[in-house]
Every structure is written in C-alpha cells, then in structure tokens.
Motif scaffolding. Structure first.
Motif, PDB file in Angstrom:
ATOM      1  N   GLU A  88       0.862  -1.177   0.000  1.00  0.00           N
ATOM      2  CA  GLU A  88       0.000   0.000   0.000  1.00  0.00           C
ATOM      3  C   GLU A  88       0.899   1.227   0.000  1.00  0.00           C
ATOM      4  O   GLU A  88       1.642   1.459   0.957  1.00  0.00           O
ATOM      5  N   THR A  89       0.862   1.993  -1.080  1.00  0.00           N
ATOM      6  CA  THR A  89       1.788   3.119  -1.220  1.00  0.00           C
ATOM      7  C   THR A  89       1.321   4.369  -0.473  1.00  0.00           C
ATOM      8  O   THR A  89       2.116   5.282  -0.238  1.00  0.00           O
ATOM      9  N   THR A  90       0.048   4.410  -0.092  1.00  0.00           N
ATOM     10  CA  THR A  90      -0.467   5.545   0.674  1.00  0.00           C
ATOM     11  C   THR A  90      -0.347   5.245   2.163  1.00  0.00           C
ATOM     12  O   THR A  90      -0.781   4.180   2.612  1.00  0.00           O
ATOM     13  N   PRO A  91       0.237   6.133   2.950  1.00  0.00           N
ATOM     14  CA  PRO A  91       0.326   5.890   4.398  1.00  0.00           C
ATOM     15  C   PRO A  91      -1.055   5.694   5.018  1.00  0.00           C
ATOM     16  O   PRO A  91      -2.067   6.183   4.501  1.00  0.00           O
ATOM     17  N   ASN A  92      -1.093   4.971   6.130  1.00  0.00           N
ATOM     18  CA  ASN A  92      -2.360   4.769   6.829  1.00  0.00           C
ATOM     19  C   ASN A  92      -2.781   6.061   7.534  1.00  0.00           C
ATOM     20  O   ASN A  92      -2.045   7.060   7.511  1.00  0.00           O
ATOM     21  N   GLY A 100      -0.310   7.936   9.393  1.00  0.00           N
ATOM     22  CA  GLY A 100       0.828   8.487   8.668  1.00  0.00           C
ATOM     23  C   GLY A 100       1.984   7.526   8.510  1.00  0.00           C
ATOM     24  O   GLY A 100       3.101   7.938   8.190  1.00  0.00           O
ATOM     25  N   THR A 129       3.712   3.651   7.071  1.00  0.00           N
ATOM     26  CA  THR A 129       3.675   2.702   5.969  1.00  0.00           C
ATOM     27  C   THR A 129       3.738   1.275   6.501  1.00  0.00           C
ATOM     28  O   THR A 129       3.906   1.040   7.699  1.00  0.00           O
ATOM     29  N   PRO A 182      -2.277  -1.086   6.882  1.00  0.00           N
ATOM     30  CA  PRO A 182      -3.012  -0.184   5.992  1.00  0.00           C
ATOM     31  C   PRO A 182      -4.411   0.114   6.541  1.00  0.00           C
ATOM     32  O   PRO A 182      -5.115  -0.783   7.007  1.00  0.00           O
TER      33      PRO A 182
END
Length: 223
Positions: free
Chosen positions: A81-85, A88, A90, A143
């Motif tokens: 998952e390239t978007t932080p949770n 904030g 990874t 994520p």
C-alpha cells in the motif's frame, strides 16, 4: 537447501525442484529488500519488500533450518500500500532491530501475544484491552489503521486459529488464519513488545487459495 525441502506456498511446486522451476521466470532486475530479520531456534523469519514484478509486495518469509539447510518455508504476501495509513505510517517503516532478551523474557512476550489473540481477536473481549496496551500508545503500520488498540474497529476480519508464534527478543510474529470479508485468509501479525505491553504492529494478510487452485505437486497446505 535440504533435499527434503517442504514448501507451504501452495501456488508453488513442492521440493527443491519447485523452487528451481520458477527461477527462470524471475527478471534479472528483480530485487528483494529485507527490512527485518529475526531468529527463533531453528526458525528464521524476515519482513521484506519484493520488487520482482509490479506491483511491489510486502512479504513475511519463515524458514525452518535442519542440518544447516532450509528444510521448510512459509510465506504471506500482500500488495504494498503506497499511501500511508491514517496514522501516517507505511507497511514497512518503524522499529527495525529487536532488543535482545533472555529466553524466558522472549517466551513471556510470545505468551502475551498468544493471550491477546485469544482474548481479543478471537474472543472479542474488548474490555481486556488495558491488559495488553499502554492506554493509546500503540503504533500501527497496518493499511487503513489508526494508532491505538482499537485502530481496526469496523474491520471485516475474523481470526479463528493460531498456527505458529515465533519470537526474537521483543518482536513476536503470530501466524494464523480466519476470514476477511468472508474469504478464508492467512494472517501474519508482527508485534513489538515494550514493558510487558504491545507497542507496535505490522501485518500482512493474504487470501488462502482454494484446494483446486494449488500447484498440483504441492499437498502441504498453507501451514
């Protein structure tokens, strides 16, 4: 590699020949970055980023050694998952090195994680959360999760069975199975323990292939 090598990735062929058969399909540009590595007796478990084919994957690999050679392998694979949770973070950042502890202390950490999974993830006993966390001081790398022990509220995941628990100092990996959105799923959860409480968490979840989709040479099952 041990001549009696056992493969639990059911999409792959069993034995050493199963590994050799996939090597020609791995591109020379493929890369595996090991972020964390731990040892528990004859077992070595690693937390990795696989850049072999797009998209990149986060992978837990678990190896059992016998006579100095790898004799058994388990893994769990999830697309990075390239978007932080929402916190904030990874899937791979955070604490890397384990704190070296006595065997008794490591065993206590493993027992803590087992108890948490049975009480909370399997038993649903939310009132017991204070036994396992320092208030809201729980760092989440999963994520979609917020920090804190209730960061997974609203999740459609059900944890049904613990399969294996491994530990190295203050890090504990729990391998288990259940369902996610009703689909049979393998859960690998890595916890960092601090002062007798759960302090940090990473995970990889992967659907379990139906039996008719296993490699025909592999009858070992996921666990």
């Amino acid at each position: 590699m041990h001549p009696q090598y056992i493969q639990h990735n059911v999409a792959a062929g069993d034995t050493k020949e199963g590994i050799l058969s996939i090597l020609p399909f791995i591109p020379k540009t493929g890369r595996i970055s090991t972020i964390r590595i731990f040892q528990d007796g004859d077992y070595v478990f690693t937390h990795n980023l696989y850049n072999i084919s797009a998209p990149a994957k986060v992978v837990f690999d678990v190896y059992r050694f016998e006579d100095g050679k790898v004799v058994e392998h388990w893994d769990n694979i999830q697309t990075l998952e390239t978007t932080p949770n929402p916190a904030g973070r990874t899937m791979l950042d955070g604490t890397i090195q384990p704190t070296q502890l006595t065997l008794a202390q490591t065993a206590a950490n493993k027992a803590l994680v087992k108890s948490y999974i049975r009480d909370v993830l399997m038993g649903g006993n939310i009132e017991k959360l204070p036994e396992y966390f320092h208030e809201d001081q729980f760092i989440q790398h999963a994520p979609g999760a917020l920090d804190g022990p209730v960061g997974f509220n609203g999740s459609e995941q059900t944890y049904n069975r613990i399969r294996m628990v491994l530990g190295d100092g203050n890090f504990v990996l729990a391998m288990g199975e259940g369902t996610a959105a009703g689909v049979p799923t393998a859960f690998y959860n890595l916890y960092r323990v601090e002062n007798g409480k759960l302090a940090e968490h990473w995970n990889v979840i992967e659907s379990i292939l139906p039996r008719d989709q296993w490699n025909p040479t592999n009858n070992n099952g996921r666990f």
